[in-house]
Design a protein around this motif. Sequence first.
Motif, PDB file in Angstrom:
ATOM      1  N   GLY A 228      79.651  31.212 -14.759  1.00  0.00           N
ATOM      2  CA  GLY A 228      78.641  30.329 -14.181  1.00  0.00           C
ATOM      3  C   GLY A 228      78.974  29.948 -12.756  1.00  0.00           C
ATOM      4  O   GLY A 228      78.106  29.946 -11.871  1.00  0.00           O
ATOM      5  N   ILE A 229      80.255  29.631 -12.519  1.00  0.00           N
ATOM      6  CA  ILE A 229      80.688  29.310 -11.150  1.00  0.00           C
ATOM      7  C   ILE A 229      80.664  30.568 -10.284  1.00  0.00           C
ATOM      8  O   ILE A 229      80.263  30.533  -9.107  1.00  0.00           O
ATOM      9  N   ALA A 230      81.070  31.701 -10.857  1.00  0.00           N
ATOM     10  CA  ALA A 230      81.119  32.951 -10.085  1.00  0.00           C
ATOM     11  C   ALA A 230      79.741  33.368  -9.588  1.00  0.00           C
ATOM     12  O   ALA A 230      79.615  33.950  -8.507  1.00  0.00           O
ATOM     13  N   VAL A 231      78.697  33.074 -10.367  1.00  0.00           N
ATOM     14  CA  VAL A 231      77.331  33.417  -9.939  1.00  0.00           C
ATOM     15  C   VAL A 231      77.014  32.785  -8.590  1.00  0.00           C
ATOM     16  O   VAL A 231      76.371  33.402  -7.735  1.00  0.00           O
TER      17      VAL A 231
ATOM     18  N   ASP B  26      75.959  39.583  -2.972  1.00  0.00           N
ATOM     19  CA  ASP B  26      74.700  40.319  -2.813  1.00  0.00           C
ATOM     20  C   ASP B  26      73.941  40.312  -4.140  1.00  0.00           C
ATOM     21  O   ASP B  26      74.421  39.788  -5.146  1.00  0.00           O
ATOM     22  N   TYR B  27      72.762  40.890  -4.121  1.00  0.00           N
ATOM     23  CA  TYR B  27      71.894  40.852  -5.296  1.00  0.00           C
ATOM     24  C   TYR B  27      72.535  41.546  -6.487  1.00  0.00           C
ATOM     25  O   TYR B  27      72.483  41.039  -7.611  1.00  0.00           O
ATOM     26  N   TYR B  28      73.155  42.687  -6.267  1.00  0.00           N
ATOM     27  CA  TYR B  28      73.678  43.482  -7.379  1.00  0.00           C
ATOM     28  C   TYR B  28      74.870  42.800  -8.041  1.00  0.00           C
ATOM     29  O   TYR B  28      74.996  42.819  -9.270  1.00  0.00           O
ATOM     30  N   SER B  29      75.747  42.201  -7.253  1.00  0.00           N
ATOM     31  CA  SER B  29      76.851  41.450  -7.850  1.00  0.00           C
ATOM     32  C   SER B  29      76.318  40.223  -8.584  1.00  0.00           C
ATOM     33  O   SER B  29      76.844  39.834  -9.636  1.00  0.00           O
ATOM     34  N   PHE B  30      75.248  39.615  -8.064  1.00  0.00           N
ATOM     35  CA  PHE B  30      74.607  38.481  -8.722  1.00  0.00           C
ATOM     36  C   PHE B  30      74.093  38.878 -10.107  1.00  0.00           C
ATOM     37  O   PHE B  30      74.331  38.172 -11.095  1.00  0.00           O
ATOM     38  N   VAL B  31      73.389  40.007 -10.198  1.00  0.00           N
ATOM     39  CA  VAL B  31      72.828  40.448 -11.469  1.00  0.00           C
ATOM     40  C   VAL B  31      73.936  40.817 -12.459  1.00  0.00           C
ATOM     41  O   VAL B  31      73.855  40.495 -13.652  1.00  0.00           O
ATOM     42  N   ILE B  32      74.994  41.463 -11.973  1.00  0.00           N
ATOM     43  CA  ILE B  32      76.095  41.868 -12.858  1.00  0.00           C
ATOM     44  C   ILE B  32      76.799  40.651 -13.444  1.00  0.00           C
ATOM     45  O   ILE B  32      77.057  40.585 -14.657  1.00  0.00           O
ATOM     46  N   VAL B  33      77.110  39.666 -12.590  1.00  0.00           N
ATOM     47  CA  VAL B  33      77.797  38.468 -13.080  1.00  0.00           C
ATOM     48  C   VAL B  33      76.887  37.681 -14.019  1.00  0.00           C
ATOM     49  O   VAL B  33      77.335  37.142 -15.043  1.00  0.00           O
ATOM     50  N   ARG B  34      75.589  37.628 -13.705  1.00  0.00           N
ATOM     51  CA  ARG B  34      74.651  36.957 -14.604  1.00  0.00           C
ATOM     52  C   ARG B  34      74.550  37.672 -15.947  1.00  0.00           C
ATOM     53  O   ARG B  34      74.379  37.043 -16.996  1.00  0.00           O
ATOM     54  N   PHE B  35      74.642  38.992 -15.935  1.00  0.00           N
ATOM     55  CA  PHE B  35      74.636  39.759 -17.175  1.00  0.00           C
ATOM     56  C   PHE B  35      75.843  39.381 -18.038  1.00  0.00           C
ATOM     57  O   PHE B  35      75.718  39.181 -19.253  1.00  0.00           O
ATOM     58  N   LEU B  36      77.018  39.270 -17.417  1.00  0.00           N
ATOM     59  CA  LEU B  36      78.218  38.854 -18.142  1.00  0.00           C
ATOM     60  C   LEU B  36      78.083  37.423 -18.645  1.00  0.00           C
ATOM     61  O   LEU B  36      78.516  37.096 -19.762  1.00  0.00           O
ATOM     62  N   LEU B  37      77.476  36.565 -17.818  1.00  0.00           N
ATOM     63  CA  LEU B  37      77.237  35.183 -18.236  1.00  0.00           C
ATOM     64  C   LEU B  37      76.309  35.141 -19.444  1.00  0.00           C
ATOM     65  O   LEU B  37      76.514  34.348 -20.377  1.00  0.00           O
TER      66      LEU B  37
ATOM     67  N   ILE C 280      76.219  25.630  -9.480  1.00  0.00           N
ATOM     68  CA  ILE C 280      77.526  25.000  -9.702  1.00  0.00           C
ATOM     69  C   ILE C 280      77.373  23.744 -10.542  1.00  0.00           C
ATOM     70  O   ILE C 280      78.140  23.508 -11.493  1.00  0.00           O
ATOM     71  N   PHE C 281      76.389  22.909 -10.222  1.00  0.00           N
ATOM     72  CA  PHE C 281      76.178  21.682 -10.987  1.00  0.00           C
ATOM     73  C   PHE C 281      75.833  21.994 -12.441  1.00  0.00           C
ATOM     74  O   PHE C 281      76.293  21.306 -13.356  1.00  0.00           O
ATOM     75  N   LEU C 282      75.013  23.016 -12.667  1.00  0.00           N
ATOM     76  CA  LEU C 282      74.684  23.397 -14.037  1.00  0.00           C
ATOM     77  C   LEU C 282      75.923  23.877 -14.790  1.00  0.00           C
ATOM     78  O   LEU C 282      76.077  23.613 -15.990  1.00  0.00           O
ATOM     79  N   SER C 283      76.801  24.588 -14.099  1.00  0.00           N
ATOM     80  CA  SER C 283      77.976  25.171 -14.760  1.00  0.00           C
ATOM     81  C   SER C 283      79.016  24.129 -15.124  1.00  0.00           C
ATOM     82  O   SER C 283      79.716  24.265 -16.135  1.00  0.00           O
ATOM     83  N   ILE C 284      79.131  23.070 -14.309  1.00  0.00           N
ATOM     84  CA  ILE C 284      80.154  22.061 -14.600  1.00  0.00           C
ATOM     85  C   ILE C 284      79.636  20.987 -15.558  1.00  0.00           C
ATOM     86  O   ILE C 284      80.392  20.090 -15.943  1.00  0.00           O
ATOM     87  N   ALA C 285      78.373  21.098 -15.976  1.00  0.00           N
ATOM     88  CA  ALA C 285      77.793  20.088 -16.870  1.00  0.00           C
ATOM     89  C   ALA C 285      78.537  20.006 -18.192  1.00  0.00           C
ATOM     90  O   ALA C 285      78.626  18.931 -18.802  1.00  0.00           O
TER      91      ALA C 285
END
Length: 578
Positions: A191-194, A199-210, A267-272
């Motif tokens: 969640g923090i890594a997102v 870039d867009y592709y790293s965003f989608v990959i990390v979100r996929f793992l999330l 970040i705020f959503l992830s630390i909730a």
Amino acid sequence: EGFSSVKFFLSLCRFQACVYFASVFQAMSCGIHYLASVFMAVTPNFVCGFPGNVSSVLFRNSSASNIEDIWTLWTSTESYIVVQLENGEIWELDQCSRSKREVSLDLAYEYEGNKSVLPCSDGFLYDDTKWKSTVVTQWDLVCDREWLAKLIQPTFMLGVLVGAVIFGDIADRLGRQRVIWFTSAGQFVFGIAVAFTFDYYSFVIVRFLLAMVSSGYLVVAFVYVTEFVGIKARTWASMHVHAFFAMGIMIVALVGFLVRTWWVYQIFLSIATLPFVLCCWMLPETPFWLLSEERYEDAQKVIDTMARWNKVSTPCKVSELCSVQQDDLASGRTGDNDTSSTKKHNILDLFCNWQIARRTITVWLIWFTGSLGYYVFSLSSVSLGGNEYLNLFLIGAVELPCYIIACLAMDKLGRRNTLIPFLILSALICVLIMFIPQDFNILIILANMAGKFSIGIAFGLIYLYTAELYPTIVRSLAVGSGSMMCRVGSVVAPFCVYLRSVWIFMPLLLVGIMALLSGILTIMLPETLGKPLTNTLVEATEMGRNKKSCSEKTPPAHSGAALEKIEMFGQERLGTDK
């Protein structure tokens, strides 16, 4: 309703209550990440960029000195903005193209002369009055890159599907405790890594793992809490996991209202739910899994801990629990000597005859429709008009009473008799919304809340109903395959919402048709309230009032009966079932 909720909470002893609330608290983070993209990936008003500095801006009959003052007047994506640069050039700015006027004498909105049409090589200008930054504005996911923005939610839901399969299997092999540790920490880390993707592709990959770890946690949390709470509290316990998920949706609306920069918002959503990550290592393994792995000493330690917390002076012994299972297995073997070799079952057993096949198709359709309707109502809530943050908050809040009503109705009226009216009601509500004038925002929002309420009851009920419709030998297979159809529905839902660009009511039409069809087919399902769980496909077929059975005799599931006896015996000694 309140009295029933109190009875549920009182049915949990101190140890089970602590474990339950600690586990379901983290379910909020699943709701948070599932719906985070509604604000993080929003597309604001935009036009092509221009080369140079602006001296004046013209939009229809209004003029301004800078383009930021024009956004409040922007009403249609088909409109364009005329700007005059300091060097005298006049440009017409569309969303995905720009035109340079060949003759730039007078600044006027209408122009009949020659123009040079050019691509948006200088980037785009975005309306930042509502959102200071989104992933769309960060990486210019508009025009010919718009399809990338529309893949953000579907790829996340694909990760949900993959995670449910992978972590469900890992939890059976390595234990529920380890998966809860890993997925909880994974939700925080990914969640923090997102927020820091480049870039867009790293965003989608990390979100996929999330998505994988979020789905994995939710699947294992259902199993984890049901293995700790008593039999009588199990229905309420499983349904209230959904309620905490809905609270996560409400948190998304609140944080989205307060934070308008996407990476700070993430970040705020992830630390909730950070407090749970710091203390989740204290959660024990379930005695049921430890017993299934023959780790009797570890199981005894957990049982002793439960007894101390619940102030039980004479806790049950694992040896006594195992003797119950051995006695049941021995009686099963003496009753039928030719069942020593257990037949392995697969997905084809869910279609062994017409009665079971029809039941499977109907159940799969309900799973798919419930998920589709749930996410269509949730994702489209921000497009209903009015305050999009309040809309999403209300869409999440309406789930809280719906699960209470679902529990009461399914125990009083029955599973089928609750499912049918609410599926048909959700279909009727979809039709009703189509006839409400678009300027009646409050009425539209209330109708969508009613639709989410109806489909939410059906969506929450189908978990338990599926388990009761199938025999022990294929029960896990039936629930697992239904869950897969549920994930397919969640992947399809974002594409269904995008069909609003074709016709504003297209998503509602599709959900309404599916809900009506599901409600009609549910009439042919048997009622399971008050009936014992079946062990064989023959018994399950007879429950449907069809004497035709599978061509092959199926051995009784003695292990399932033994597990129920162990559970009841242990709960009597630990005081977990009142």
